[in-house]
Design an enzyme around this catalytic site. Structure first.
Site, PDB file in Angstrom:
ATOM      1  N   SER A 144       0.844  -1.200   0.000  1.00  0.00           N
ATOM      2  CA  SER A 144       0.000   0.000   0.000  1.00  0.00           C
ATOM      3  C   SER A 144       0.875   1.243   0.000  1.00  0.00           C
ATOM      4  O   SER A 144       1.944   1.259   0.632  1.00  0.00           O
ATOM      5  CB  SER A 144      -0.875   0.030   1.258  1.00  0.00           C
ATOM      6  OG  SER A 144      -1.541   1.273   1.354  1.00  0.00           O
ATOM      7  N   TYR A 157      -1.193  -1.731  10.172  1.00  0.00           N
ATOM      8  CA  TYR A 157      -1.438  -2.010   8.745  1.00  0.00           C
ATOM      9  C   TYR A 157      -0.133  -1.853   7.966  1.00  0.00           C
ATOM     10  O   TYR A 157       0.238  -2.722   7.167  1.00  0.00           O
ATOM     11  CB  TYR A 157      -2.498  -1.045   8.218  1.00  0.00           C
ATOM     12  CG  TYR A 157      -2.832  -1.197   6.746  1.00  0.00           C
ATOM     13  CD1 TYR A 157      -3.582  -2.272   6.274  1.00  0.00           C
ATOM     14  CD2 TYR A 157      -2.420  -0.231   5.815  1.00  0.00           C
ATOM     15  CE1 TYR A 157      -3.907  -2.405   4.934  1.00  0.00           C
ATOM     16  CE2 TYR A 157      -2.744  -0.347   4.469  1.00  0.00           C
ATOM     17  CZ  TYR A 157      -3.480  -1.423   4.029  1.00  0.00           C
ATOM     18  OH  TYR A 157      -3.812  -1.547   2.689  1.00  0.00           O
TER      19      TYR A 157
HETATM   20  P1  NAP Z   1     -12.136  -4.801   0.082  1.00  0.00           P
HETATM   21  O1  NAP Z   1     -13.019  -4.063  -0.847  1.00  0.00           O
HETATM   22  O2  NAP Z   1     -12.400  -4.760   1.546  1.00  0.00           O
HETATM   23  O3  NAP Z   1     -12.073  -6.333  -0.395  1.00  0.00           O
HETATM   24  C1  NAP Z   1     -11.289  -7.234   0.338  1.00  0.00           C
HETATM   25  C2  NAP Z   1     -11.440  -8.615  -0.246  1.00  0.00           C
HETATM   26  O4  NAP Z   1     -10.578  -9.514   0.511  1.00  0.00           O
HETATM   27  C3  NAP Z   1     -12.830  -9.169  -0.150  1.00  0.00           C
HETATM   28  O5  NAP Z   1     -13.106  -9.920  -1.307  1.00  0.00           O
HETATM   29  C4  NAP Z   1     -12.759 -10.093   1.068  1.00  0.00           C
HETATM   30  O6  NAP Z   1     -13.690 -11.162   0.946  1.00  0.00           O
HETATM   31  C5  NAP Z   1     -11.346 -10.616   0.952  1.00  0.00           C
HETATM   32  N1  NAP Z   1     -10.783 -11.110   2.211  1.00  0.00           N
HETATM   33  C6  NAP Z   1     -10.691 -10.475   3.393  1.00  0.00           C
HETATM   34  N2  NAP Z   1     -10.117 -11.266   4.304  1.00  0.00           N
HETATM   35  C7  NAP Z   1      -9.841 -12.438   3.668  1.00  0.00           C
HETATM   36  C8  NAP Z   1      -9.235 -13.658   4.056  1.00  0.00           C
HETATM   37  N3  NAP Z   1      -8.816 -13.832   5.322  1.00  0.00           N
HETATM   38  N4  NAP Z   1      -9.102 -14.650   3.151  1.00  0.00           N
HETATM   39  C9  NAP Z   1      -9.523 -14.481   1.881  1.00  0.00           C
HETATM   40  N5  NAP Z   1     -10.122 -13.347   1.447  1.00  0.00           N
HETATM   41  C10 NAP Z   1     -10.265 -12.339   2.335  1.00  0.00           C
HETATM   42  O7  NAP Z   1     -10.604  -4.343  -0.087  1.00  0.00           O
HETATM   43  P2  NAP Z   1      -9.841  -3.642  -1.339  1.00  0.00           P
HETATM   44  O8  NAP Z   1      -9.859  -2.190  -1.124  1.00  0.00           O
HETATM   45  O9  NAP Z   1     -10.315  -4.199  -2.601  1.00  0.00           O
HETATM   46  O10 NAP Z   1      -8.341  -4.126  -1.031  1.00  0.00           O
HETATM   47  C11 NAP Z   1      -7.667  -5.114  -1.767  1.00  0.00           C
HETATM   48  C12 NAP Z   1      -6.184  -5.041  -1.428  1.00  0.00           C
HETATM   49  O11 NAP Z   1      -5.665  -3.766  -1.784  1.00  0.00           O
HETATM   50  C13 NAP Z   1      -5.855  -5.231   0.055  1.00  0.00           C
HETATM   51  O12 NAP Z   1      -4.687  -6.013   0.197  1.00  0.00           O
HETATM   52  C14 NAP Z   1      -5.586  -3.818   0.545  1.00  0.00           C
HETATM   53  O13 NAP Z   1      -4.733  -3.768   1.663  1.00  0.00           O
HETATM   54  C15 NAP Z   1      -4.939  -3.226  -0.695  1.00  0.00           C
HETATM   55  N6  NAP Z   1      -5.039  -1.763  -0.762  1.00  0.00           N
HETATM   56  C16 NAP Z   1      -6.250  -1.140  -0.845  1.00  0.00           C
HETATM   57  C17 NAP Z   1      -6.294   0.243  -0.888  1.00  0.00           C
HETATM   58  C18 NAP Z   1      -7.605   0.989  -0.961  1.00  0.00           C
HETATM   59  O14 NAP Z   1      -7.585   2.218  -0.785  1.00  0.00           O
HETATM   60  N7  NAP Z   1      -8.732   0.350  -1.176  1.00  0.00           N
HETATM   61  C19 NAP Z   1      -5.107   0.985  -0.864  1.00  0.00           C
HETATM   62  C20 NAP Z   1      -3.892   0.301  -0.782  1.00  0.00           C
HETATM   63  C21 NAP Z   1      -3.865  -1.074  -0.738  1.00  0.00           C
HETATM   64  P3  NAP Z   1     -14.639 -11.663   2.154  1.00  0.00           P
HETATM   65  O15 NAP Z   1     -15.666 -10.607   2.382  1.00  0.00           O
HETATM   66  O16 NAP Z   1     -15.186 -12.947   1.650  1.00  0.00           O
HETATM   67  O17 NAP Z   1     -13.726 -11.810   3.337  1.00  0.00           O
END
Ligand code: NAP
Length: 249
Positions: A144, A157
């Site tokens: 991130s 985090y």
């Molecule tokens: P999100 O919308 O909350 O989606 C997270 C996904 O991960 C969901 O499909 C969730 O499914 C799954 N998940 C959570 N815990 C899990 C586990 N223990 N095993 C398997 N699946 C799991 O998050 P996002 O924003 O798309 O983030 C995706 C990635 O990008 C993450 O690694 C995050 O740290 C990174 N990121 C995001 C941002 C941002 O601003 N959004 C910025 C930097 C980095 P379930 O509901 O089935 O658990």
């Protein structure tokens, strides 16, 4: 499930693909020609809906439940993927959680949960990939841009994602001779549940003004970067962290 499995079709696992960035990656990699294992932990309905959409578009996809924090479930994720689609060519370690909290107020449980999913989850799939992925494959981990900002509330985090970057750099070298690249994407703020949940409209507005491009990222902005790293154009990119954040940091 679409049963017309082509032997030539490459296979991608996208962890945490039931929504957000992971769902966009699954869609994008399916368009790139991969058969997709849509992993999720608890959101079965969303994962099934995405798989139905992909199949309706003529892509091959299957939803596979596994909590990446547990090594036995990750082994089962690879077993089920191999059985349904074939050996894995691309692994995208997208699953992750973000719960911001001042370090002093962080409970043992939140620390453990964050490290278990973000860091151990990545470790679990990498270890399995080392044993089972096809040579010539691609691994894309998720860090991130928060790591570069050092904002209050992000200590645990950021620690979990700094570890992912460390795993990325070393693992890329450990796979010498296999022609497998290991890179990480480090997104800035992206408009998903993970980022939006718990923030006021004013906070969201402030974040959206931080990059010189003056907007939040969208899941497809990141999916395009993953598509690049997973595809032939990135063959010479290895052991790198690519910040995709509109110039934020
Ligand atoms: P999100 O919308 O909350 O989606 C997270 C996904 O991960 C969901 O499909 C969730 O499914 C799954 N998940 C959570 N815990 C899990 C586990 N223990 N095993 C398997 N699946 C799991 O998050 P996002 O924003 O798309 O983030 C995706 C990635 O990008 C993450 O690694 C995050 O740290 C990174 N990121 C995001 C941002 C941002 O601003 N959004 C910025 C930097 C980095 P379930 O509901 O089935 O658990």
């Amino acid at each position: 499930m679409n049963t017309t499995q082509s032997t030539a079709q490459k296979v991608a696992i996208v962890t945490g693909a039931s929504r957000g960035i992971g769902a966009a990656i699954a869609q994008r990699l399916a368009e790139d020609g991969f058969a997709i294992a849509v992993n999720y932990a608890s959101s079965a309905a969303e994962a099934d809906a995405l798989v139905a959409t992909l199949q309706a578009q003529g892509h091959q996809a299957v939803a596979i439940q596994a909590n990446v924090a547990h090594s036995a479930e990750v082994r089962a994720l690879f077993d089920a993927t191999e059985q349904a689609l074939g050996k894995v060519d691309v692994l995208v370690n997208n699953a992750g959680i973000l719960k911001t909290m001042p370090l002093a107020d962080t409970s043992d449980e939140l620390f453990d949960q964050t490290l278990a999913i973000n860091t151990r989850g990545t470790f679990n799939t990498l270890r399995e990939a080392a044993r089972r992925m096809n040579d010539g494959g691609r691994i894309v981990n998720f860090s991130s841009t928060a790591l570069a900002l050092n904002l209050p509330g992000y200590a645990v985090y950021n620690a979990s994602k700094a570890a992912v970057e460390a795993l990325t750099h070393v693992f890329a070298k450990e796979l010498r001779g296999r022609n497998i690249t290991v890179n990480a994407v480090a997104p800035g703020p992206v408009a998903t549940e993970l980022f939006l949940n718990g923030k006021t409209p004013e906070q969201i507005q402030a974040f959206s003004k931080m990059p010189p491009l003056e907007r939040l990222g969208q899941p497809d902005d990141i999916a395009r970067v993953v598509s690049f790293l997973a595809g032939p154009q990135a063959a010479w990119v290895n052991g790198q962290v690519l910040r995709a954040n509109g110039g934020l940091a």
